[in-house]
Write an enzyme that holds these catalytic residues in place. Structure first.
Site, short mmCIF file in Angstrom:
data_model
loop_
_atom_site.label_atom_id
_atom_site.label_comp_id
_atom_site.label_asym_id
_atom_site.label_seq_id
_atom_site.Cartn_x
_atom_site.Cartn_y
_atom_site.Cartn_z
N ASP A 61 38.53 30.04 35.70
CA ASP A 61 37.58 30.43 34.65
C ASP A 61 37.68 29.55 33.41
O ASP A 61 36.85 29.65 32.51
CB ASP A 61 37.81 31.89 34.25
CG ASP A 61 37.44 32.83 35.39
OD1 ASP A 61 38.06 33.90 35.50
OD2 ASP A 61 36.55 32.47 36.18
N HIS A 83 39.48 39.67 34.37
CA HIS A 83 39.02 39.19 35.67
C HIS A 83 37.81 38.28 35.45
O HIS A 83 37.91 37.30 34.72
CB HIS A 83 38.74 40.41 36.56
CG HIS A 83 38.51 40.14 38.01
ND1 HIS A 83 38.65 38.91 38.60
CD2 HIS A 83 38.13 40.98 39.02
CE1 HIS A 83 38.37 39.00 39.90
NE2 HIS A 83 38.03 40.25 40.17
N HIS A 100 47.60 33.64 36.21
CA HIS A 100 47.06 34.15 37.48
C HIS A 100 48.15 34.94 38.18
O HIS A 100 49.31 34.57 38.15
CB HIS A 100 46.61 33.00 38.39
CG HIS A 100 45.63 33.43 39.43
ND1 HIS A 100 46.03 34.01 40.60
CD2 HIS A 100 44.28 33.41 39.44
CE1 HIS A 100 44.94 34.31 41.31
NE2 HIS A 100 43.86 33.96 40.63
C1 SDX Z 1 40.25 35.61 37.88
O1 SDX Z 1 43.18 37.54 41.28
C2 SDX Z 1 42.30 36.65 41.46
O2 SDX Z 1 42.25 35.96 42.47
C3 SDX Z 1 41.25 36.55 40.36
C4 SDX Z 1 40.37 35.30 40.37
C5 SDX Z 1 39.39 35.34 41.52
O3 SDX Z 1 38.95 34.25 41.96
O4 SDX Z 1 38.94 36.46 41.89
O5 SDX Z 1 41.19 34.16 40.49
C6 SDX Z 1 39.53 35.19 39.11
O6 SDX Z 1 40.13 36.73 37.49
C7 SDX Z 1 41.16 34.64 37.20
C8 SDX Z 1 41.93 35.27 36.01
C9 SDX Z 1 40.98 35.33 34.79
N1 SDX Z 1 41.61 36.06 33.70
C10 SDX Z 1 42.03 35.44 32.58
O7 SDX Z 1 42.01 34.23 32.42
C11 SDX Z 1 42.54 36.38 31.50
C12 SDX Z 1 43.88 35.89 30.93
N2 SDX Z 1 44.92 36.00 31.98
C13 SDX Z 1 45.86 37.08 31.89
O8 SDX Z 1 45.35 38.27 31.38
C14 SDX Z 1 46.72 37.21 33.16
O9 SDX Z 1 47.24 35.96 33.40
C15 SDX Z 1 46.09 37.74 34.43
C16 SDX Z 1 45.34 39.00 34.21
C17 SDX Z 1 45.19 36.73 35.05
C18 SDX Z 1 47.24 38.01 35.42
O10 SDX Z 1 47.98 39.05 34.90
P1 SDX Z 1 49.42 39.46 35.49
O11 SDX Z 1 49.63 38.86 36.82
O12 SDX Z 1 49.54 40.93 35.33
O13 SDX Z 1 50.42 38.69 34.50
P2 SDX Z 1 51.09 39.33 33.22
O14 SDX Z 1 50.02 39.78 32.26
O15 SDX Z 1 52.12 40.33 33.65
O16 SDX Z 1 51.81 38.05 32.57
C19 SDX Z 1 53.08 37.58 33.05
C20 SDX Z 1 53.69 36.79 31.89
C21 SDX Z 1 53.73 37.60 30.58
O17 SDX Z 1 54.79 37.06 29.81
P3 SDX Z 1 56.10 38.01 29.58
O18 SDX Z 1 55.58 39.28 28.91
O19 SDX Z 1 56.69 38.22 30.96
O20 SDX Z 1 56.98 37.15 28.67
O21 SDX Z 1 52.85 35.64 31.60
C22 SDX Z 1 52.28 35.78 30.30
C23 SDX Z 1 52.43 37.24 29.90
O22 SDX Z 1 52.52 37.37 28.48
N3 SDX Z 1 50.84 35.45 30.41
C24 SDX Z 1 50.09 34.96 29.42
C25 SDX Z 1 48.81 34.81 29.98
N4 SDX Z 1 48.82 35.21 31.25
C26 SDX Z 1 50.09 35.61 31.51
N5 SDX Z 1 50.39 34.64 28.14
C27 SDX Z 1 49.36 34.16 27.40
N6 SDX Z 1 48.08 34.00 27.87
C28 SDX Z 1 47.78 34.31 29.13
N7 SDX Z 1 46.54 34.14 29.61
#
Ligand code: SDX
Length: 376
Positions: free
Chosen positions: A312, A218, A258
């Protein structure tokens, strides 16, 4: 009975504050596009809009600003607590501690639509003073009260950095405060709502939100995204680093992906443009170019899975360019989001104040007798 993993697509409240179109990458506060608010409004005007529902007249803005400025003065016991925290503490830990401590002033706390917004303005002022002093404290300076300057962003910057801020820095900080101000009900806002739904006080509900914001999935991503650029070192190293760490080791690319956006996060585009305007030093320029190359590699690899850069990814470059260390980036996110948390808390308690109590699906052993266990 379906479990919704990570509460995906679970709706926990009605809101008139923020709307997100995840397919088109559109973000609006009270119906106004984020791009228009960043271009034509100040943080104070947008904070007022979120709390009261309309942009303020000059007269109402002056009254609101006076309430914010009241919060620039922290209670003496809070200043002492910040001074006594180890200088190695994370800025968010200082924020959480200060807000938990300020709840001491709320023993006879009662929700009231008449006073919530007034109190929120003062808390938003306290947040500026707490985060400014977190930066001062971890960089070895004394704890002070912020000085009114006619601009929340300017008062915050000049207190935090202990120097005059130029117009460009103030504008970048003001826009960053608008960009991070609210985003519907992410994990941190949900944590605040769970706390306030038990009729806990505003300070404690904000402290609960900060605890959730801290994690790298997050708000912590603002720092971990920047540290990737630092580790890569230069644009020429991006491909090698990307293959080794993201492809082979399958590490997550921080600042990408996201739960709601399945295209570019509109805030990311604004931060990327701001970075270009504010970056001055060769070191910061090199970081920006490294980030641009990493964005290209990430979109090439993950774009087909609707995983794109989020807010971010580029925010840290702007924060670094105006003088903050990496370990302050998430605290700057929290400073801005304090308004969003308070707006959702007030909205929830004024419209649907039910305690939040979800269920868990039991998968443990069936009923069994507690016979005298022979081999105790
Ligand atoms: C913020 O929610 C909000 O509004 C938050 C925010 C706000 O303003 O409050 O926008 C701020 O927190 C933004 C997010 C910051 N976090 C990151 O940048 C950390 C990296 N991101 C991931 O951990 C992830 O994308 C999340 C946590 C943001 C979202 O997680 P989800 O919705 O549970 O998605 P997931 O992990 O289930 O991924 C779905 C697919 C997967 O592939 P498969 O297993 O289906 O093949 O997408 C891939 C994931 O592997 N994936 C990524 C990825 N994010 C998703 N692969 C590589 N790198 C990534 N960052």
């Amino acid at each position: 009975m379906e479990i919704s993993s990570g509460l995906e697509d679970v709706y926990i409240k009605h809101t008139a504050l923020t709307s997100i179109d995840g397919e088109k990458g559109v973000l609006r506060y009270r119906g106004y596009n984020i791009e228009d608010l960043v271009e034509h409004s100040t943080f104070e005007e947008v904070a007022y809009l979120m709390l009261y529902g309309e942009l303020p007249s000059n007269e109402r803005l002056a009254t609101f600003r006076a309430s914010l400025e009241k919060g620039y003065v922290l209670p003496d016991y809070v200043k002492k607590i910040i001074s006594d925290i180890p200088r190695s503490a994370e800025a968010l830990t200082i924020y959480m501690t200060a807000f938990a401590a300020m709840s001491a002033a709320e023993n006879d706390f009662k929700w009231s639509p008449q006073t919530d917004k007034q109190k929120s303005a003062e808390i938003i002022g306290h947040a500026a003073s707490v985060v400014a002093n977190a930066n001062r404290h971890i960089s070895g300076k004394s704890v002070v009260d912020l000085k009114p300057s006619g601009s929340y962003a300017r008062s915050f910057l000049e207190g935090a950095l202990d120097r005059k801020a130029d117009a460009k820095e103030v504008r970048v900080m003001d826009r960053a405060l608008i960009l991070y101000l609210d985003h519907e009900v992410p994990a941190s806002t949900t944590a605040a709502l769970v706390a306030c739904s038990t009729l806990s006080d505003m300070y404690s509900s904000v402290a609960a939100a900060v605890a959730a914001l801290k994690g790298p999935l997050h708000g912590g991503a603002a720092e971990s995204a920047y540290l990737q650029f630092d580790r890569i070192g230069s644009p020429g190293n991006v491909e090698k680093w990307f293959n080794e760490n993201i492809i082979v080791k399958k590490q997550k690319l921080m600042g990408f992906g996201h739960r709601v956006y399945k295209t570019y996060d509109p805030r990311m585009k604004i931060f990327r443009k701001m970075d270009d305007e504010i970056v001055k030093s060769p070191e910061d320029r090199n970081m920006l170019q490294t980030a641009r190359k990493l964005e290209e590699a990430g979109v090439r690899q993950f774009g087909p899975k609707y995983v794109f850069p989020n807010t971010d990814f580029y925010s840290g470059i702007a924060f670094k360019a105006i003088g903050f260390p990496v370990n302050m980036f998430t605290a700057l996110f929290a400073l801005s989001r304090t308004t969003g948390w308070l707006a959702h808390i007030s909205e929830y308690n004024e419209s649907e104040p039910r305690i939040m109590r979800p269920r868990a699906l039991y998968t443990g052993p069936g009923p069994r007798e507690l016979a005298a266990v022979s081999n105790k």
